[in-house]
Design a protein around this motif. Structure first.
Motif: not given
Length: 202
Positions: A60, A63, A95, A115-116, A119, A151, A155, A159, A168, A171, A175
């Motif tokens: 994470n 990224t 998220a 991750s939220g 993303s 992606y 996801s 999910n 997921h 994510h 995004g």
């Protein structure tokens, strides 16, 4: 002076390391729907600053470091220079909302990780440079727009399939928040995106 991306990474690493050493702290910060329903709304934010293990944290933060510095300039002018920080924190919160609604009565549900927010940063970057290479596992180059489509598709599939410890849904919503917030705050990004998309060699 540290940029806000680096500052977020430092804070996240410190809190994650502290939580690994202190189980009570870890349990207080993790997203746990029954606790949220009892009024611990801060967990919507705190869960984004702890991680399951070193690889989770490294992935994470790597990224975030790579893409956050690129898009930070888009948000820095807002809210007295703290626009990027607020964008990132709001992404973590937004998220998690669908997961909370889905699991608010589930006493066995737990979620953690940035991750939220990551993303959101990644998808905001894709609006800026859809054909820029994203390196999968830091090795395999993939055009950003191709990565985004794969992606999202994965996801959604993962999910629906369930049976995974990965959130997921967060994510996907992270995004989506990144795309919508960027377009709302910087409407000119949309014609830029389509122009870049139609001119991959431009």
């Amino acid at each position: 002076m540290l940029n806000h991306t680096t500052l977020i990474i430092i804070i996240t690493v410190i809190i994650s390391l502290a939580a690994w050493q202190n189980k009570t702290l870890f349990n207080r910060l993790i997203f746990y729907p029954p606790a949220v329903s009892r009024g611990q709304w801060d967990r919507f934010v705190t869960h984004g600053f702890i991680h399951a293990d070193s690889m989770h944290l490294l992935f994470n933060m790597f990224t975030l470091y790579f893409f956050g510095r690129v898009i930070e300039g888009l948000y820095r002018p807002f809210v007295f220079g703290y626009g990027f920080v607020l964008f990132y924190v709001f992404a973590i919160v937004v998220a998690m909302i669908p997961s909370y609604i889905k699991n608010k009565d589930n006493a066995s549900y737990l979620s953690l990780g940035a991750s939220g927010g990551v993303s959101a940063v990644l998808f905001a970057f894709i609006l800026i440079a859809p054909w820029e290479s994203i390196y999968l596992f830091a090795i395999v180059p993939i055009p950003a727009i191709v990565f985004a489509i794969a992606y999202v598709a994965y996801s959604i599939y993962a999910n629906k399939r369930g049976g995974s410890n990965i959130n997921h849904l967060a994510h996907l919503w992270g995004g989506a928040f990144g795309v919508v917030a960027t377009i709302v705050l910087r409407p000119q990004i949309l014609p830029h995106f389509f122009g870049a998309l139609l001119n991959p060699f431009g």
